[in-house]
Design an enzyme around this catalytic site. Sequence first.
Site, PDB file in Angstrom:
ATOM      1  N   ARG A   1       2.059   7.220   7.529  1.00 56.27           N
ATOM      2  CA  ARG A   1       2.347   7.034   8.947  1.00 56.27           C
ATOM      3  C   ARG A   1       3.852   6.927   9.175  1.00 56.27           C
ATOM      4  O   ARG A   1       4.592   6.454   8.319  1.00 56.27           O
ATOM      5  CB  ARG A   1       1.670   5.751   9.453  1.00 56.27           C
ATOM      6  CG  ARG A   1       0.161   5.814   9.499  1.00 56.27           C
ATOM      7  CD  ARG A   1      -0.436   4.481   9.890  1.00 56.27           C
ATOM      8  NE  ARG A   1      -0.242   3.476   8.861  1.00 56.27           N
ATOM      9  CZ  ARG A   1      -0.424   2.183   9.045  1.00 56.27           C
ATOM     10  NH1 ARG A   1      -0.777   1.720  10.223  1.00 56.27           N
ATOM     11  NH2 ARG A   1      -0.236   1.336   8.056  1.00 56.27           N
TER      12      ARG A   1
ATOM     13  N   TRP B   1       7.025   0.213  -8.716  1.00 54.50           N
ATOM     14  CA  TRP B   1       8.198  -0.327  -8.032  1.00 54.50           C
ATOM     15  C   TRP B   1       9.395  -0.355  -8.984  1.00 54.50           C
ATOM     16  O   TRP B   1      10.519  -0.028  -8.590  1.00 54.50           O
ATOM     17  CB  TRP B   1       7.885  -1.734  -7.505  1.00 54.50           C
ATOM     18  CG  TRP B   1       9.031  -2.328  -6.713  1.00 54.50           C
ATOM     19  CD1 TRP B   1       9.331  -2.077  -5.411  1.00 54.50           C
ATOM     20  CD2 TRP B   1      10.008  -3.265  -7.188  1.00 54.50           C
ATOM     21  NE1 TRP B   1      10.447  -2.798  -5.030  1.00 54.50           N
ATOM     22  CE2 TRP B   1      10.876  -3.530  -6.101  1.00 54.50           C
ATOM     23  CE3 TRP B   1      10.223  -3.897  -8.403  1.00 54.50           C
ATOM     24  CZ2 TRP B   1      11.956  -4.410  -6.211  1.00 54.50           C
ATOM     25  CZ3 TRP B   1      11.303  -4.772  -8.522  1.00 54.50           C
ATOM     26  CH2 TRP B   1      12.157  -5.034  -7.441  1.00 54.50           C
TER      27      TRP B   1
ATOM     28  N   LYS C   1       9.586  -6.905   9.509  1.00 51.87           N
ATOM     29  CA  LYS C   1       8.976  -6.264   8.349  1.00 51.87           C
ATOM     30  C   LYS C   1       9.906  -5.286   7.642  1.00 51.87           C
ATOM     31  O   LYS C   1       9.836  -5.078   6.442  1.00 51.87           O
ATOM     32  CB  LYS C   1       7.700  -5.534   8.808  1.00 51.87           C
ATOM     33  CG  LYS C   1       6.912  -4.875   7.679  1.00 51.87           C
ATOM     34  CD  LYS C   1       5.618  -4.295   8.232  1.00 51.87           C
ATOM     35  CE  LYS C   1       4.833  -3.552   7.147  1.00 51.87           C
ATOM     36  NZ  LYS C   1       5.463  -2.285   6.764  1.00 51.87           N
TER      37      LYS C   1
ATOM     38  N   PHE D   1       4.001  -7.738  -9.611  1.00 53.54           N
ATOM     39  CA  PHE D   1       5.300  -8.323  -9.299  1.00 53.54           C
ATOM     40  C   PHE D   1       5.876  -8.952 -10.561  1.00 53.54           C
ATOM     41  O   PHE D   1       5.147  -9.272 -11.499  1.00 53.54           O
ATOM     42  CB  PHE D   1       5.176  -9.395  -8.201  1.00 53.54           C
ATOM     43  CG  PHE D   1       4.784  -8.849  -6.845  1.00 53.54           C
ATOM     44  CD1 PHE D   1       4.554  -7.499  -6.642  1.00 53.54           C
ATOM     45  CD2 PHE D   1       4.645  -9.700  -5.751  1.00 53.54           C
ATOM     46  CE1 PHE D   1       4.194  -7.004  -5.391  1.00 53.54           C
ATOM     47  CE2 PHE D   1       4.291  -9.216  -4.506  1.00 53.54           C
ATOM     48  CZ  PHE D   1       4.066  -7.862  -4.319  1.00 53.54           C
TER      49      PHE D   1
ATOM     50  N   ALA E   1      -2.992  -0.535  13.991  1.00 60.18           N
ATOM     51  CA  ALA E   1      -4.217  -0.683  13.203  1.00 60.18           C
ATOM     52  C   ALA E   1      -5.163  -1.719  13.805  1.00 60.18           C
ATOM     53  O   ALA E   1      -6.198  -2.010  13.211  1.00 60.18           O
ATOM     54  CB  ALA E   1      -3.877  -1.055  11.764  1.00 60.18           C
TER      55      ALA E   1
ATOM     56  N   THR F   1       3.921   1.661  -1.231  1.00 61.89           N
ATOM     57  CA  THR F   1       4.537   1.905  -2.546  1.00 61.89           C
ATOM     58  C   THR F   1       3.492   2.396  -3.541  1.00 61.89           C
ATOM     59  O   THR F   1       3.781   3.251  -4.376  1.00 61.89           O
ATOM     60  CB  THR F   1       5.219   0.634  -3.097  1.00 61.89           C
ATOM     61  OG1 THR F   1       4.261  -0.420  -3.211  1.00 61.89           O
ATOM     62  CG2 THR F   1       6.341   0.178  -2.205  1.00 61.89           C
TER      63      THR F   1
ATOM     64  N   PHE G   1      -3.484  -2.176   7.224  1.00 63.04           N
ATOM     65  CA  PHE G   1      -4.075  -3.496   7.029  1.00 63.04           C
ATOM     66  C   PHE G   1      -5.064  -3.500   5.859  1.00 63.04           C
ATOM     67  O   PHE G   1      -4.968  -2.683   4.943  1.00 63.04           O
ATOM     68  CB  PHE G   1      -4.725  -4.007   8.306  1.00 63.04           C
ATOM     69  CG  PHE G   1      -3.754  -4.272   9.430  1.00 63.04           C
ATOM     70  CD1 PHE G   1      -2.420  -4.534   9.176  1.00 63.04           C
ATOM     71  CD2 PHE G   1      -4.172  -4.271  10.745  1.00 63.04           C
ATOM     72  CE1 PHE G   1      -1.518  -4.793  10.212  1.00 63.04           C
ATOM     73  CE2 PHE G   1      -3.279  -4.525  11.786  1.00 63.04           C
ATOM     74  CZ  PHE G   1      -1.958  -4.786  11.514  1.00 63.04           C
TER      75      PHE G   1
ATOM     76  N   LYS H   1       0.833  -1.215   0.000  1.00 63.27           N
ATOM     77  CA  LYS H   1       0.000   0.000   0.000  1.00 63.27           C
ATOM     78  C   LYS H   1       0.864   1.259   0.000  1.00 63.27           C
ATOM     79  O   LYS H   1       0.539   2.246  -0.663  1.00 63.27           O
ATOM     80  CB  LYS H   1      -0.930  -0.003   1.211  1.00 63.27           C
ATOM     81  CG  LYS H   1      -2.020  -1.064   1.188  1.00 63.27           C
ATOM     82  CD  LYS H   1      -3.050  -0.820   2.260  1.00 63.27           C
ATOM     83  CE  LYS H   1      -2.491  -0.756   3.657  1.00 63.27           C
ATOM     84  NZ  LYS H   1      -1.865  -2.020   4.103  1.00 63.27           N
TER      85      LYS H   1
END
Length: 913
Positions: free
Chosen positions: A386, A766, A397, A737, A617, A364, A648, A362
């Site tokens: 955030r 990306w 992560k 991807f 979240a 990116t 999320f 989200k």
Amino acid sequence: MELPQKGDGFEFNTSLREVVQSTKEAMVALQRKNPAIQPLLVIIQAGEDDNLLEINKKIAGRIGLNITQICLAKECSEDEIVEEVLKLNEDPRVHGVYLHLPPACLTSRVLNTLKPEKDVDGISDLNMGRLVRGDLSKGFVPPLASAVLDLLEKHDAPLEGKTVFLAGGEGPLGVALQCLIERNGMVAFKSHWSSNSLQRQVMQADAVVLLGPGNMDVPPTWVRPGAVVIRCEPTLETDEHAIEISSKSGLGFLTAAYRTRNVVHSCSRWIQEQQYRPWHLRSLKLQPLTPVPSDIEISRAQTPKPVDQLAEEIGLLPEELEAYGRSKAKVQLSLLDRLHTQPDGKLVLVAGITPTPLGEGKSTVTIGLVQALSAHLKLNSFACLRQPSQGPTFGVKGGAAGGGYAQVIPMEEFNLHLTGDIHAITAANNLVAAAIDARMLHEATQSDKALFNRLVPSVNGVRKFSPIQISRLRRLGINKIDPASLTLQEVSTFVRLDLDPSKITWQRVLDTNDRFLRKITVGQASTEKGQIRETGFDIAVASEIMAILALADSLEDMKNRLARMVVGTSRSGQPVTSRGPGGVSGALAVLMKDAIKPTLMQTLEGTPVFVHAGPFANIAHGNSSVLADKLALKLVGRDGFVVTEAGFGADIGMEKFFNIKCRASGLRPNVVVLVATVRALKMHGGGPNVSAGAPLPREYIDENLSLVAGGCHSNLRKQIQIADVFGVPVVVALNVFKTDTQAEIDLVCQLAKECGASDAVPCHHWAQGGRGSIELAQAVNEAASRPSNFQFLYNKEMPIVEKIRTIAQRVYGADDIELSPEAGAKIDYYNQQGYGTLPICMAKTHLSLSHMPDKKGAPTGFVLPIRDVRASIGAGFIYPLVGTMSTMPGLPTRPCFYDIDLDPVTEEITGLF
């Protein structure tokens, strides 16, 4: 009102009347549009002579201008002058500063300390350079030079071809006069007063301007018939005689009139600068490489613009910026007042389908979208993200600056301390925890009298309550302000919170994943006198103070919310707030006063980003701050876009954005961008489990259209339907991807539209940056042009149980809810305390629409169990617990920090992602 007679120091002449009248008209027009504005001129002088002040006051009184005087010592130092100038620079009430000082005091440092926009005598280097260059759009013509030119024009028109001799014309005034004279078609030549050819030069001139000291004189026989002689005794001299001569000549009054005109112009420009400014954004060029390098390599290869340059490009004023180094800055909330009449831009929410444990990108997508909007479609746009916790950054992560060619830069600064907001939250949170334990200790070991004497000490024989203590007395129903007037019962009620140690809900926090702090015992030292109790640590972003930061819409609102935080329950069953333990709420506001300002950064393509707040979240609402969104909406303008992200999946972050954040702030979204990946859709279509750190099964690497279709018809359809419940159009963004096939991409876009999305597009940000999200930007722009019929899911007046049931059934797809006895009792208690109208913030797993993480797709036929119900009263919501929620993550076997290192020579960081 008639001008004063000549005996009062005024010359009745056309020039003076014209300048005064035109300036007065400009002043009236200015105040008609801005009634509260009162232009102010400040005169800084050496010594206490008031002659010059009186001259300027008489002119200013005619126009309606305010004047004040700062009298320094006759032998004042450069530092003293600079100190006064710096104060006036920052005073928004001051629109003009006149440095009435001896020439020796007007050093380069003094002149260039004065802000050019307040230098109404036009003598600073920058203003003089503007005059020489012929650019007067921002600078000022020296008033004395204007007055001289005015007299020349009145004496002999036309001026073109005339010769003007400037005697003793050294310094700024001589330069200014020469420029103006030549610009009006005359010929100017200068000479020192001691020149041997002085008589010849005077006799050849059509006008002679004497710029030297008052004893300078020209014999009448030197002046050719019809020529004029103008004496400009420099009012920068402190010699009283020089000022007197200038006054008698009338030139002093005309100069003062032109000075007041400059002050009114300065004020008008200042008002204009307060208005909304169109953007002049310079995007940074990207040259994507194949294969795509690591995130930190990409970030380091791009040189960000200086943050003050970025701020100027997007219409921020210098005084609205607090720089933290070269690449980031806090933005003042005063921006909201300055632009309060400016229409808001369009608000875009980025949410996602139910993610795999790896995340679906989200952040990116958010960054790629704003890069496409601003750098490629040339539409104003702002990303609001955030701030990441250092727990995940050093845990599993990693960071949250985006990835590939869609990042916030510098990513090291984004992912680490940033501007210290999380540290401020940690300090504030732990101050509350320390206050609670200290208060319980003191209440347990002291009598009422001893407590009272220490809480309200006698100072110099006088005992009085502090303001925060008076507030506590009033809340207790004790309307007294004299400590001696309290009864023994009132003293006891005042000094004792009587907290029940087993019902303290406030925990300490730390911004590090540390599983061994989940449950601890405190008070074991002998100095704590047996006050032992069990407590624990949460990660800093789980603090209620973080949620408050994200929902507050002003400093006052944040202060009030901090005071409402419930930290525990008294033995009598009453809630105890942060105002109770020693009245700590005011100190919390002090610790948080800088954290409330959003941080300005930029993307790889130089487009603006606000980074602010980062609440959990699950037990909180998982969105960036209200203030960041509101500031950005003003800055982008009516046709611009603010892209903000929800944590999320849409069932959690989006639902809370709508029902909590929008309800608290008045924000209304125009579009939802729903992020999906082929990988996550395959998982929801029946694919095998996906685990962080484990290799992906073959199903996720090879083409499998049936799994993709299954995910689209289940989870993707359900998340689109959730957005539709709120009446907001959805654009599906397929984050592509390298393992995705064209057939899979085409299938997702086709089925997403069939499931109700207004559009669905593949995104390649990306690998390509903003260029890879142009199609998404166009789809968002199109969707935002359609009317939005936003509505809340429930009325806040509904009973707590019904609000929970509504979310469970209409968002998650549950048949019903099941309350545990503890949850039911808590709901009854919250209703008794008057908390029943607060919105609901469900604390549920993000890995499934249901409460069961292994149930993928769109589960049905389940009952949602509500294990417990808690409340964040300061933040303003009730949060039911569905299952067990960990608020302190642990470190894995191989955490991220294994790969993070620093080169001590170059100070370059490696291993961050």
